[in-house]
Write an enzyme that holds these catalytic residues in place. Structure first.
Site, mmCIF file in Angstrom:
data_model
loop_
_atom_site.group_PDB
_atom_site.id
_atom_site.type_symbol
_atom_site.label_atom_id
_atom_site.label_comp_id
_atom_site.label_asym_id
_atom_site.label_seq_id
_atom_site.Cartn_x
_atom_site.Cartn_y
_atom_site.Cartn_z
ATOM 1 N N HIS A 1 33.668 47.729 43.360
ATOM 2 C CA HIS A 1 32.439 47.857 42.581
ATOM 3 C C HIS A 1 32.370 46.721 41.564
ATOM 4 C CE1 HIS A 1 29.603 50.795 40.177
ATOM 5 N NE2 HIS A 1 29.177 49.551 40.135
ATOM 6 N N HIS B 1 29.588 43.288 40.237
ATOM 7 C CA HIS B 1 28.216 42.786 40.318
ATOM 8 C C HIS B 1 28.185 41.272 40.085
ATOM 9 C CE1 HIS B 1 26.847 46.853 40.637
ATOM 10 N NE2 HIS B 1 27.378 47.196 39.475
ATOM 11 N N ARG C 1 23.225 42.756 40.143
ATOM 12 C CA ARG C 1 23.450 43.543 38.927
ATOM 13 C C ARG C 1 22.327 44.597 38.796
ATOM 14 N NH1 ARG C 1 27.437 42.973 35.205
ATOM 15 N NH2 ARG C 1 28.334 41.335 36.467
ATOM 16 N N HIS D 1 23.413 53.903 42.861
ATOM 17 C CA HIS D 1 23.418 53.179 41.587
ATOM 18 C C HIS D 1 21.981 52.998 41.126
ATOM 19 C CE1 HIS D 1 25.019 50.756 38.441
ATOM 20 N NE2 HIS D 1 26.163 50.515 39.029
ATOM 21 N N HIS E 1 31.262 55.344 39.001
ATOM 22 C CA HIS E 1 31.460 55.783 37.610
ATOM 23 C C HIS E 1 32.082 57.176 37.548
ATOM 24 C CE1 HIS E 1 27.604 53.258 37.552
ATOM 25 N NE2 HIS E 1 28.554 52.457 37.132
ATOM 26 N N GLU F 1 33.718 47.087 37.990
ATOM 27 C CA GLU F 1 32.530 46.378 37.499
ATOM 28 C C GLU F 1 32.897 45.210 36.573
ATOM 29 O OE1 GLU F 1 28.579 48.600 37.132
ATOM 30 O OE2 GLU F 1 29.981 50.065 36.353
#
Lengths: 331, 331
Positions: free
Chosen positions: B6, B8, B67, B175, B219, B280
């Site tokens: 995960h 971006h 993103r 997401h 998350h 992330e």
């Protein structure tokens, strides 16, 4: 003493017959606003069931508020919401009179989307000063998931209510009602609205403007204790900002979460001095856990079994934190 | 191998200059849709920063998607969203070509409120078959908090996309994008939308209709692992229903949560075979934790320090779970 600070009305069917009549009437014909006669004997019968549950799980006192799922804040016209709210608050006041040693009243407020808070402030004052209630529910989303929502709880829109809460020295328990969204159940809406409430309050000036205001976030605080890392991260970027792990202690929380591992996380994150014992029993968690054989909301033994809590921590959770927040507690 | 599933896009400013031009144009004048020239040298410079971060924290491979905060799904006309989505996917494809040993592409989809999923299905197919991407992001709320939202992810509305995901044998990472609500930050909207997504999927027929579909909830799964008691309770009321603690294992989760206690709860609830390593980084958690001295998103040592995880569990989290979900992983 074991004080269950989060419980809801257990009422005879006649109460909900009246709700159905109010809903069907749309508030127009005056005759539908005539309240049903509900005898003390009938109320007592239902109370005995609730008191038996309390005895079985070792609860001495419950703080009882109207059942949020039934608050129907988004219904129009506003007058049926107001009448229903006052009616259920009055039913609880009668329960308190029947068993003042075991039942304490917490008010619902007649919230309506788009309305100002005048009716809420009036009903809060009536419930506290005339009925002897010790606090109120506060729904951050009276649209019940339909939007557009009112501003977040950190906004000055809510200040008239906060002023009255401070003046009366009573706390508010953040609790949404039902949810009309086809993609979000009412029970998940509780959790999401609590997360929104925590962030809105802690990113605002509310506790600077009302240093003695007391707000309780139930159900273990929504998602926030679990998602602390995310919100800590944003605060650390500003060296002047109060760390988020400090800010979360400006609020109070309760144990209506039904998982020991989660309760341990909550207690670690916010501290045992910030968590009130609450079960909502009978309610969502009143079903047998196949792993323990106990009801999921039978939380007294769960908290007692958390080894790293001191006896003082446990006494705080079971009793003293409730007394620190609910200053008017008469028991 | 450590696979960060995960991450971006880290892009040069020219990429966002183009986004600003697209936004300002409202999509009307054709000349604003002319893409900027961005050299390989410029891309490489920014990639070197990202690769340096990866080396510092011990990550071998990152799965990189556009993103989410910048996806602007709610903007009109739809064609600027589509152009922006394809442009950012193309930038990532060029990064992959520059460093195929370290960067793997995950697509954004050109979602638009009220639109059908045709453009999304086309872009998914293009990214997987032409650009070599291994999965996609899926935003349950392309209105970005403005509503009315599309049906929950359990609804047949999403089936054309699920069919294509299954056909291509690639997973979707749930997401959300930005959030236009004044009461809910985009970062909290992620969490709330993830909770809604979990419940919607697990209360639906989706995994009966698509038994090989793979969905990842990032998350740490929103609020759900923390709020398990509530949802277990509802399932136990129906003796025919699959227990909720079984259902949650139909989904996959990732570690972008930034708290060791919370990650331990996640791993206990859903199992170490259902959690992908994700950070992330660089992103929300890229700030020093004053308690550990490490960045909050430096999660490799955090997971390594969880004593009750076996070496096999840790290898699953760091590598093998990603391989089980991202079947097309070329590294």
């Amino acid at each position: 003493m074991i004080i269950d600070a989060h419980a809801h009305l257990v009422a005879p069917p006649e109460v909900y017959v009246y709700q159905a009549h109010l809903l069907a009437s749309r508030g127009s014909p005056v005759q539908h606003m005539v309240r049903p006669v509900i005898s003390d004997d009938l109320l007592e019968t239902h109370l005995q069931e609730q008191l038996a549950i309390m005895r079985r799980v070792g609860t001495d006192v419950q703080l009882v508020s109207p059942r949020p799922f039934h608050m129907m804040h988004s219904l129009k016209p506003e007058k049926i919401v107001r009448e229903w709210t006052m009616f259920t608050n009055d039913i609880i006041a009668r329960q308190v009179k029947l068993h003042p040693e075991a039942i304490v009243g917490v008010a619902a407020l007649p919230q309506s989307p788009g309305a100002d808070l005048k009716a809420c402030v009036e009903e809060l004052e009536r419930c506290v000063t005339e009925l002897g209630f010790v606090g109120c529910l506060l729904n951050p989303d009276p649209t019940e998931g339909q939007g557009p929502t009112p501003p977040g709880l950190g906004d000055e829109y809510w200040y008239p209510l906060y002023e009255k809460l401070v003046e009366l020295d009573v706390p508010a328990l953040v609790h949404s009602a039902s949810c009309c969204s086809p993609r979000e159940s009412y029970t998940l809406h509780f959790i999401n609205e609590e997360s929104i409430a925590v962030l809105s309050l802690l990113e605002s000036r509310v506790f600077e403007d009302f240093p003695t205001l007391k707000i309780i976030i139930p159900h273990g605080g929504g998602a926030i204790p679990y998602q602390m890392g995310r919100f800590r991260a944003w605060r650390y970027r500003d060296p002047q900002a109060e760390p988020f792990e400090v800010s979360v202690r400006r609020l109070y929380y309760d144990t209506c979460n039904y998982s020991k591992d989660s309760l341990e996380l909550l207690l670690k994150v916010v501290g045992p001095d910030r968590v009130l014992f609450g079960t909502e029993k009978p309610g969502t968690g009143s079903v047998r856990d196949p792993y323990t054989g106990l009801d999921l909301d039978d939380l007294k033994p769960v908290i007692q079994s958390i080894e790293w809590l001191s006896d003082e921590d446990k006494a705080n959770i079971f009793e003293h934190n409730a007394r620190r927040v609910y200053h008017r507690l008469p028991v």
